[in-house]
Design an enzyme around this catalytic site. Structure first.
Site, PDB file in Angstrom:
ATOM      1  N   ARG A 136       0.849  -1.191   0.000  1.00  0.00           N
ATOM      2  CA  ARG A 136       0.000   0.000   0.000  1.00  0.00           C
ATOM      3  C   ARG A 136       0.875   1.226   0.000  1.00  0.00           C
ATOM      4  NH1 ARG A 136      -4.595   0.573   4.494  1.00  0.00           N
ATOM      5  NH2 ARG A 136      -2.818   1.286   5.659  1.00  0.00           N
ATOM      6  N   THR A 148      -1.256   7.528  -0.314  1.00  0.00           N
ATOM      7  CA  THR A 148      -2.570   7.404  -0.965  1.00  0.00           C
ATOM      8  C   THR A 148      -3.359   6.180  -0.489  1.00  0.00           C
ATOM      9  OG1 THR A 148      -1.695   6.023  -2.732  1.00  0.00           O
ATOM     10  CG2 THR A 148      -1.591   8.401  -3.082  1.00  0.00           C
ATOM     11  N   ASP A 175       0.644  -2.596  12.496  1.00  0.00           N
ATOM     12  CA  ASP A 175       1.084  -3.064  11.171  1.00  0.00           C
ATOM     13  C   ASP A 175       1.418  -4.548  11.258  1.00  0.00           C
ATOM     14  OD1 ASP A 175       2.904  -3.747   8.965  1.00  0.00           O
ATOM     15  OD2 ASP A 175       2.733  -1.621   8.483  1.00  0.00           O
ATOM     16  N   ASP A 220       4.932  -5.681   9.911  1.00  0.00           N
ATOM     17  CA  ASP A 220       6.035  -5.275  10.797  1.00  0.00           C
ATOM     18  C   ASP A 220       6.071  -6.136  12.061  1.00  0.00           C
ATOM     19  OD1 ASP A 220       6.831  -3.366   9.035  1.00  0.00           O
ATOM     20  OD2 ASP A 220       6.141  -1.648  10.199  1.00  0.00           O
TER      21      ASP A 220
END
Ligand code: PRP
Ligand code: URA
Length: 214
Positions: free
Chosen positions: A109, A113, A205, A208
């Site tokens: 991603r 945006t 995340d 991560d």
């Protein structure tokens, strides 16, 4: 969209799955444990997602007598993680269907945006004949899952299931609208997305936390 009325959306309510998701949410949970729990949840969800595997009776000799007993007759499956974070769910599913082939779709991603970009797609042969289980722990805006499934369909994929651990309502609505033929399995439906398209309350995340990067 009333998710409860959509027969292709399955939101898990099993206490074992909810308990493990709570551990994932906890920011104190470290990488090794996080990775292990992601895999365990994938296995538990896979048990549900594979409920419709086809079986056929086989003759077997028990120590007592000969009998007919079911065995899995559907041999062609593919597990397709969306890179990177989907890799964390792959072993959990493969522990249930070890002979499944593995495909990979790479998506990231854009941080500004939030639009997904595909960078890799390699799928097993005879993909059109396989039950395909696409895995990614997070369904946020839904863009990555929608585009990954578009790619899989372009290459011939037909019978597709999608499994995520946490979904935002926005992403679930988008995926169900754009791929109404896909069965969607969700570990927990969260509240909303924040301004950066992260899921709240979420778990941060996923990539991560699985791989120990920042
Ligand atoms: C995360 C996650 C999904 C995607 C979900 O991946 O694993 O693939 O975001 O967001 P969306 O529903 O809004 O598209 P990310 O792009 O961060 O890449 P990574 O797995 O390499 O960390
Ligand atoms: N990707 C993640 O890993 N987490 C989110 O909350 C949203 C997208």
């Amino acid at each position: 969209m009333d998710f409860a009325k959509n027969e292709n959306i399955f939101i898990m309510d099993h206490p074992l799955i909810q308990h493990k998701i709570t551990k994932l949410r906890d920011k104190a949970t470290k990488t090794a444990e996080f990775r292990e729990i992601v895999s365990e949840i994938a296995r538990l969800m896979g048990y549900e997602a594979l409920r419709d595997l086809k079986v056929a009776d086989k003759t077997v000799e028990t120590p007592m007598e000969e009998t007919l007993s079911p065995e899995i007759s559907e041999r062609k499956q593919a597990v397709v993680p969306i890179l990177r974070a989907g890799l964390g769910m792959t072993d959990g599913i493969l522990s249930l269907i070890p002979s499944a082939k593995i495909g990979h779709v790479g998506m990231y991603r854009d941080p500004e945006t939030h639009i997904p970009h595909a960078y890799y797609c390699k799928l097993p042969e005879a993909i059109s004949e396989r039950t395909i289980i696409v895995v990614d722990p997070m369904l946020a805006t839904g863009g990555s899952a929608v585009d990954a499934i578009n790619l899989i369909k372009e290459k011939g994929g037909k019978r597709i299931k999608f499994m995520c651990i946490i979904a935002a309502p926005e992403g679930l609505e988008k995926l169900a609208a754009e791929h109404p033929d896909v069965q969607i399995y969700v570990g927990h439906l969260d509240r909303e997305l924040n301004d950066h398209a992260y899921i709240l309350p979420g778990l941060g995340d996923a990539g991560d936390r699985i791989f120990g990067t920042k």
